[in-house]
Motif scaffolding. Structure first.
Motif, short mmCIF file in Angstrom:
data_model
loop_
_atom_site.label_atom_id
_atom_site.label_comp_id
_atom_site.label_asym_id
_atom_site.label_seq_id
_atom_site.Cartn_x
_atom_site.Cartn_y
_atom_site.Cartn_z
N GLU A 297 -53.57 6.75 -46.69
CA GLU A 297 -53.19 8.17 -46.08
C GLU A 297 -53.71 8.48 -44.53
O GLU A 297 -53.03 8.66 -43.66
CB GLU A 297 -53.38 9.39 -46.89
N ARG A 300 -52.33 5.96 -42.23
CA ARG A 300 -51.00 6.52 -41.92
C ARG A 300 -50.91 7.58 -40.77
O ARG A 300 -50.21 7.37 -39.94
CB ARG A 300 -50.28 6.81 -43.14
N THR A 301 -51.86 8.45 -40.90
CA THR A 301 -52.10 9.46 -39.98
C THR A 301 -52.52 8.93 -38.61
O THR A 301 -51.84 9.41 -37.38
CB THR A 301 -52.95 10.37 -40.59
N ARG A 303 -51.89 5.89 -37.47
CA ARG A 303 -51.02 4.99 -37.05
C ARG A 303 -49.72 5.78 -36.40
O ARG A 303 -49.03 5.79 -35.19
CB ARG A 303 -50.34 4.24 -38.03
N ARG A 304 -49.50 7.03 -37.02
CA ARG A 304 -48.76 7.99 -36.27
C ARG A 304 -49.00 8.57 -34.83
O ARG A 304 -48.02 8.83 -34.11
CB ARG A 304 -48.36 9.11 -37.26
N ASP A 309 -42.68 5.87 -32.99
CA ASP A 309 -41.78 5.85 -34.05
C ASP A 309 -42.06 4.43 -34.84
O ASP A 309 -41.73 3.48 -34.16
CB ASP A 309 -40.39 5.75 -33.52
N ALA A 310 -42.62 4.45 -35.87
CA ALA A 310 -42.86 3.42 -36.77
C ALA A 310 -41.77 3.12 -37.51
O ALA A 310 -41.81 2.09 -38.28
CB ALA A 310 -44.38 3.74 -37.35
N ASP A 314 -43.59 2.89 -41.60
CA ASP A 314 -44.60 4.14 -41.99
C ASP A 314 -44.42 4.31 -43.57
O ASP A 314 -45.41 4.80 -43.81
CB ASP A 314 -44.03 5.50 -41.26
N LEU A 315 -43.55 3.55 -44.24
CA LEU A 315 -43.45 3.75 -45.76
C LEU A 315 -44.23 2.55 -46.27
O LEU A 315 -44.44 2.62 -47.58
CB LEU A 315 -42.23 3.87 -45.96
N SER A 319 -48.87 -4.23 -43.12
CA SER A 319 -48.21 -4.15 -41.88
C SER A 319 -46.62 -4.86 -42.45
O SER A 319 -46.60 -5.63 -43.17
CB SER A 319 -48.96 -5.37 -41.00
N LEU A 387 -43.78 -2.34 -35.28
CA LEU A 387 -44.88 -1.32 -34.81
C LEU A 387 -44.96 -2.21 -33.40
O LEU A 387 -45.83 -3.08 -33.17
CB LEU A 387 -46.02 -1.44 -35.41
N THR A 423 -53.50 -0.73 -39.22
CA THR A 423 -52.63 -1.24 -40.28
C THR A 423 -53.18 -2.33 -40.86
O THR A 423 -53.96 -3.37 -40.10
CB THR A 423 -51.18 -1.76 -39.86
#
Length: 525
Positions: A297, A300-301, A303-304, A309-310, A314-315, A319, A387, A423
């Motif tokens: 988690e 993910r934060t 990476r955002r 826009d991943a 993002d899900l 990678s 990405l 990632t």
């Protein structure tokens, strides 16, 4: 016309041309016609007796193979009419039970299977009918799947295995084995041998490389089964990490994640608070779990913040980098993540949330059906599984700070995993070589030991020393597989079989044949 005596020639016309009675009165053809009718009747009688009493052996040139023996003398099962060849449509009645668009036994499927390129799925003037390769009426013991090399060479310009056959791609092109791991083989073989008390090096290899039920290949590697005993023990923890607060870059606590109410964060309700030690403005997480949800988690934060826009990447927990033939697995992972998030949001009383969930579930259902088709084209550009666009608003120093925090967060993970762009690199659990050829380890182990063929990495020599081998000699990127010359030591005209179908198969993976409901649906239609 002047006449002479009986049996003598006369003359004809003013030029007195010689004539004869036979020229004017030819012999009767009745005997010849009767003889022809008798011969034709005899042939017809023989064919009728052969067809109804002898099983049609003369007409069919021999009995059917055991594969089609149940058809007996009912030629209509394969032939539309007597004397006509077999069409592919007749073959598909029994063999195509899939309900997919291409059909696993078609040339279109073969083109796709060989190239993974949907642009190749077009008609070709070189296509061959089924019966051209699978010859019938050769007797019960005939193996109609043993296609002669000549049929393969109509399209492929190779010679036999010992004549102009090219070197394997992973050897000729020196393709790396991008496993996404830091993994020295010799070191692990030595450690497994010590822990399990194994003196035989190859038994230590088979501790991780577990044969599949048919004995031909190996099951994918699994952390819980093969790695958990040595890695991520109770004492493994992250370094002290800064906590995100007041705009400062850092990691989120479990409480902050719950307050944010992010989809897919239900795990935080069941997390063990004793695994988090907060000291002032820093946090230490330990022990860690494989695929630790708190680390995922926070990655993910981060990476955002790195990317504008991943997309569906993002899900994913790892990678999105994957070859075309493995793209389906990425979509399946993304769908599974969305399904879990939808399930969590089902309990929300907000009407707008429920309406949006209905639309998401409808889209998910359509995507599930598409994924069920093994030959459906998946457009990675549409779903943006990449990405490749960093946030232009970030300065170089800010981006470097995020990368450094991601590296600290994944410090224990990086003992084995590669991490970039906040990632974790996708792990390749099985080698992607010889995917379109058949290799039976079960048959070969009777003649050769593992290290007799897999000798590019000096595993036995490295396991006998206490020092790790250099990465150039022993690493996960080295394809520890033999080249064609090793195979030619046994596969020669005088020894083991070297025909095309010994190693290659024309049709793609037929695992969907086990879906019996497709057979019933086909029969009902």
């Amino acid at each position: 016309m002047k006449k002479k005596g009986q049996g003598q020639k006369g003359t004809f016309g003013e030029l007195e041309l010689p004539v004869s009675r036979r020229y004017l009165f030819p012999a009767s053809r009745r005997p010849m016609l009767l003889l022809g009718a008798l011969l034709g009747g005899a042939v017809l009688a023989f064919l009728l007796v052969d067809l109804f009493a002898a099983g049609g052996r003369f007409v069919s040139n021999g009995p059917l193979s055991s594969n089609h023996a149940a058809f007996g003398s009912d030629c209509g099962n394969c032939h539309f009419a007597a004397g006509r060849t077999v069409s592919n449509d007749k073959c598909s009645v029994c063999h195509e039970k899939f309900g997919d668009r291409l059909g696993v036994f078609t040339f279109a499927a073969h083109y796709l299977y060989r190239s993974d390129d949907f642009r190749r799925v077009v008609p070709s003037d070189r296509e061959r009918p089924c019966f051209a390769c699978h010859t019938e009426h050769e007797g019960r013991a005939a193996q109609i799947t043993r296609v002669p090399d000549g049929e393969c060479l109509r399209c492929h310009d190779f010679g036999s295995f010992n004549d102009r056959h090219p070197e394997f791609d992973f050897v000729a092109e020196a393709l790396p084995d991008d496993a996404g791991l830091r993994f020295p083989h010799a070191h692990h073989v030595r450690e497994v041998g010590k822990r399990e008390g194994l003196e035989d090096v190859e038994r230590a290899c088979l501790y991780c490389h577990n044969a599949e039920p048919d004995g031909k290949g190996f099951a994918p590697l699994d952390f819980d089964r093969h790695c958990d005993a040595c890695h991520l023990g109770a004492t493994v923890a992250t370094p002290a990490l800064p906590i995100r607060q007041d705009g400062r870059l850092g990691v989120e606590t479990v409480a902050a994640i719950l307050d944010r109410g992010a989809p897919g964060s239900r795990w935080a309700l069941f997390s063990n608070p004793r695994e988090f030690r907060i000291r002032g403005d820093s946090l230490v997480k330990g022990p860690l779990h494989h695929r630790d949800p708190w680390i995922e988690e926070n990655l993910r934060t981060l990476r955002r913040r790195l990317f504008t826009d991943a997309g569906l990447a993002d899900l994913l927990a790892a990678s999105p980098d994957a070859p075309a033939d493995d793209l389906r697995r990425l979509y399946e992972e993304a769908v599974a993540t969305l399904e879990a998030q939808v399930l969590e949001l089902r309990g929300s009383p907000d009407a707008d949330v429920q309406a949006e969930l209905e639309r998401i579930e409808s889209a998910l259902e359509g995507l599930r059906r598409r994924l069920d088709d093994p030959y459906a084209a998946l457009d990675e550009t549409r779903f943006m599984l990449a990405l490749d666009q960093r946030n232009p608003e970030l300065t170089d120093d800010e981006a470097a700070a995020i990368d450094n925090l991601a590296a600290d967060l994944t410090a224990p993970c990086r003992q084995c995993h590669l991490v970039a762009d906040a990632t974790i690199a996708r792990v390749q659990t099985g080698q992607r070589v010889l995917r379109r050829a058949e290799f039976d380890h079960r048959a070969h182990i009777l003649q050769r030991r593992c290290l007799d063929c897999h000798r590019r990495i000096p595993i036995a020599e490295g396991a006998a020393t206490a020092e790790k081998l250099a990465p150039e000699v022993d690493s996960a990127v080295i394809q520890n597989l033999p080249g064609i010359e090793t195979c030619r030591e046994c596969h020669t005209p005088a020894l083991a079989s070297q025909t095309c179908v010994t190693c290659h198969y024309f049709h793609p993976n037929k695992s969907h044949r086990s879906e019996l409901l497709l057979y019933l649906d086909r029969g009902a239609g």
